[in-house]
Motif scaffolding. Sequence first.
Motif, PDB file in Angstrom:
ATOM      1  N   SER A 156       0.851  -1.190   0.000  1.00 20.94           N
ATOM      2  CA  SER A 156       0.000   0.000   0.000  1.00 20.94           C
ATOM      3  C   SER A 156       0.889   1.243   0.000  1.00 20.94           C
ATOM      4  CB  SER A 156      -0.941   0.011   1.207  1.00 20.94           C
ATOM      5  OG  SER A 156      -0.212  -0.009   2.414  1.00 20.94           O
ATOM      6  N   ILE A 157       0.514   2.209  -0.829  1.00 17.39           N
ATOM      7  CA  ILE A 157       1.277   3.447  -0.993  1.00 17.39           C
ATOM      8  C   ILE A 157       0.296   4.613  -1.060  1.00 17.39           C
ATOM      9  CG2 ILE A 157       2.959   4.692  -2.410  1.00 17.39           C
ATOM     10  CD1 ILE A 157       3.709   2.029  -3.703  1.00 17.39           C
ATOM     11  N   VAL A 158       0.657   5.739  -0.472  1.00 16.63           N
ATOM     12  CA  VAL A 158      -0.127   6.964  -0.619  1.00 16.63           C
ATOM     13  C   VAL A 158       0.488   7.772  -1.754  1.00 16.63           C
ATOM     14  CG1 VAL A 158      -0.926   9.080   0.462  1.00 16.63           C
ATOM     15  CG2 VAL A 158      -0.737   6.995   1.822  1.00 16.63           C
ATOM     16  N   LEU A 159      -0.305   8.074  -2.790  1.00 19.34           N
ATOM     17  CA  LEU A 159       0.171   8.830  -3.948  1.00 19.34           C
ATOM     18  C   LEU A 159      -0.269  10.287  -3.830  1.00 19.34           C
ATOM     19  CD1 LEU A 159      -0.761   6.290  -6.781  1.00 19.34           C
ATOM     20  CD2 LEU A 159       1.444   6.537  -5.614  1.00 19.34           C
ATOM     21  N   PRO A 160       0.661  11.221  -3.689  1.00 18.55           N
ATOM     22  CA  PRO A 160       0.308  12.644  -3.581  1.00 18.55           C
ATOM     23  C   PRO A 160       0.246  13.313  -4.956  1.00 18.55           C
ATOM     24  CG  PRO A 160       2.635  12.349  -3.104  1.00 18.55           C
ATOM     25  CD  PRO A 160       2.096  10.970  -3.420  1.00 18.55           C
ATOM     26  N   PHE A 161      -0.954  13.456  -5.497  1.00 18.31           N
ATOM     27  CA  PHE A 161      -1.107  14.081  -6.805  1.00 18.31           C
ATOM     28  C   PHE A 161      -0.932  15.594  -6.708  1.00 18.31           C
ATOM     29  CE2 PHE A 161      -3.043   9.994  -7.619  1.00 18.31           C
ATOM     30  CZ  PHE A 161      -2.702   9.732  -8.942  1.00 18.31           C
ATOM     31  N   GLN A 162      -0.627  16.223  -7.849  1.00 20.40           N
ATOM     32  CA  GLN A 162      -0.340  17.650  -7.868  1.00 20.40           C
ATOM     33  C   GLN A 162      -1.539  18.499  -7.474  1.00 20.40           C
ATOM     34  OE1 GLN A 162       1.238  18.610 -11.711  1.00 20.40           O
ATOM     35  NE2 GLN A 162       3.113  17.438 -11.420  1.00 20.40           N
ATOM     36  N   SER A 163      -2.731  17.969  -7.626  1.00 22.74           N
ATOM     37  CA  SER A 163      -3.944  18.712  -7.278  1.00 22.74           C
ATOM     38  C   SER A 163      -4.169  18.756  -5.773  1.00 22.74           C
ATOM     39  CB  SER A 163      -5.152  18.058  -7.951  1.00 22.74           C
ATOM     40  OG  SER A 163      -5.265  16.693  -7.558  1.00 22.74           O
ATOM     41  N   ASN A 164      -3.153  18.317  -5.001  1.00 23.12           N
ATOM     42  CA  ASN A 164      -3.229  18.236  -3.533  1.00 23.12           C
ATOM     43  C   ASN A 164      -4.204  17.158  -3.068  1.00 23.12           C
ATOM     44  OD1 ASN A 164      -1.328  20.292  -3.021  1.00 23.12           O
ATOM     45  ND2 ASN A 164      -2.904  21.866  -3.321  1.00 23.12           N
ATOM     46  N   ASP A 165      -4.582  16.278  -3.990  1.00 26.41           N
ATOM     47  CA  ASP A 165      -5.388  15.119  -3.633  1.00 26.41           C
ATOM     48  C   ASP A 165      -4.463  13.939  -3.334  1.00 26.41           C
ATOM     49  OD1 ASP A 165      -7.772  16.434  -4.009  1.00 26.41           O
ATOM     50  OD2 ASP A 165      -7.914  15.899  -6.128  1.00 26.41           O
ATOM     51  N   TYR A 166      -4.817  13.173  -2.330  1.00 23.60           N
ATOM     52  CA  TYR A 166      -4.044  11.977  -1.982  1.00 23.60           C
ATOM     53  C   TYR A 166      -4.876  10.750  -2.301  1.00 23.60           C
ATOM     54  CZ  TYR A 166      -0.667  14.930   0.416  1.00 23.60           C
ATOM     55  OH  TYR A 166       0.291  15.872   0.703  1.00 23.60           O
ATOM     56  N   SER A 167      -4.250   9.792  -2.953  1.00 18.83           N
ATOM     57  CA  SER A 167      -4.956   8.578  -3.329  1.00 18.83           C
ATOM     58  C   SER A 167      -4.190   7.365  -2.821  1.00 18.83           C
ATOM     59  CB  SER A 167      -5.093   8.512  -4.856  1.00 18.83           C
ATOM     60  OG  SER A 167      -5.818   7.369  -5.240  1.00 18.83           O
ATOM     61  N   LYS A 211       4.269  12.898 -12.426  1.00 22.19           N
ATOM     62  CA  LYS A 211       5.539  13.178 -11.753  1.00 22.19           C
ATOM     63  C   LYS A 211       6.646  13.417 -12.767  1.00 22.19           C
ATOM     64  CE  LYS A 211       8.029  13.518  -8.000  1.00 22.19           C
ATOM     65  NZ  LYS A 211       7.806  14.631  -7.044  1.00 22.19           N
ATOM     66  N   GLN A 212       6.642  12.643 -13.846  1.00 23.41           N
ATOM     67  CA  GLN A 212       7.660  12.818 -14.888  1.00 23.41           C
ATOM     68  C   GLN A 212       7.550  14.203 -15.522  1.00 23.41           C
ATOM     69  OE1 GLN A 212       7.170  10.892 -18.737  1.00 23.41           O
ATOM     70  NE2 GLN A 212       9.234  10.037 -18.542  1.00 23.41           N
ATOM     71  N   LEU A 213       6.329  14.635 -15.816  1.00 17.79           N
ATOM     72  CA  LEU A 213       6.132  15.952 -16.404  1.00 17.79           C
ATOM     73  C   LEU A 213       6.557  17.047 -15.430  1.00 17.79           C
ATOM     74  CD1 LEU A 213       2.686  15.577 -18.211  1.00 17.79           C
ATOM     75  CD2 LEU A 213       4.971  15.403 -19.172  1.00 17.79           C
ATOM     76  N   ASP A 214       6.267  16.866 -14.146  1.00 19.13           N
ATOM     77  CA  ASP A 214       6.668  17.841 -13.139  1.00 19.13           C
ATOM     78  C   ASP A 214       8.187  17.945 -13.054  1.00 19.13           C
ATOM     79  OD1 ASP A 214       6.130  19.643 -10.877  1.00 19.13           O
ATOM     80  OD2 ASP A 214       6.957  18.043  -9.635  1.00 19.13           O
TER      81      ASP A 214
END
Length: 222
Positions: A156-167, A211-214
Amino acid sequence: MLKIGTRLTIETIKNGEVEERFQCKIAEISKKYIYIDYPISERTGRTSLFLDGSEFMVSYVGHDGNVYKFSTEVIGRKKMKIPVLTIKMPNKDEFRKIQRREYVRVEVPLDVAIHPKQEDQSPLITRTIDISGGGIAVVGLGKEKEYQSGDIMDISIVLPFQSNDYSYFFSQAEVIRTIRGHDASSSKITYKFVNIDEKEREKMIKFCFEKQLDNRRKVLNQ
């Protein structure tokens, strides 16, 4: 599948290899054409002009979280609110979903919890070294001595998206390789995802591509 504002990655190909990569956005769309702002070279950070007839590959993240590719060519130039390149809109059957062997892999340290299926193996709370839609590599913290190739574990991993949403990402994974380092923090365990829900994989692919684009934008802004 495409919409105004979608960020595109352009790859020019020479002798079957990627020669250079560029970043751009869609400014306008019609039935036959896509209008993009002038692509920025990842290598130089400068805008680039493509000659009419120039051919290249385009990739982007779709609304479903998958990464798609298509080939196209420059048709011409047009003056809108900004100068744009006109490229050919591909047919629906020319959009190609990226396959597993083509998954984007990015280096990023994320917290990850790993729980072995074997009762005699202890869990591992560590961080990722790199991730992709096909698997991950993590810091072993000494568990590389305990885990074996072929072991199946829950991840299990928490993914921090750029929109400040965590999934939250969940999957089973199989140990592929364990690598001992000179100390616990330099050891490494690699996994491939198995029995994964495709929605979870799409989530991971979308995060990796974002993440790559960022990372590329940060390089260009230096």
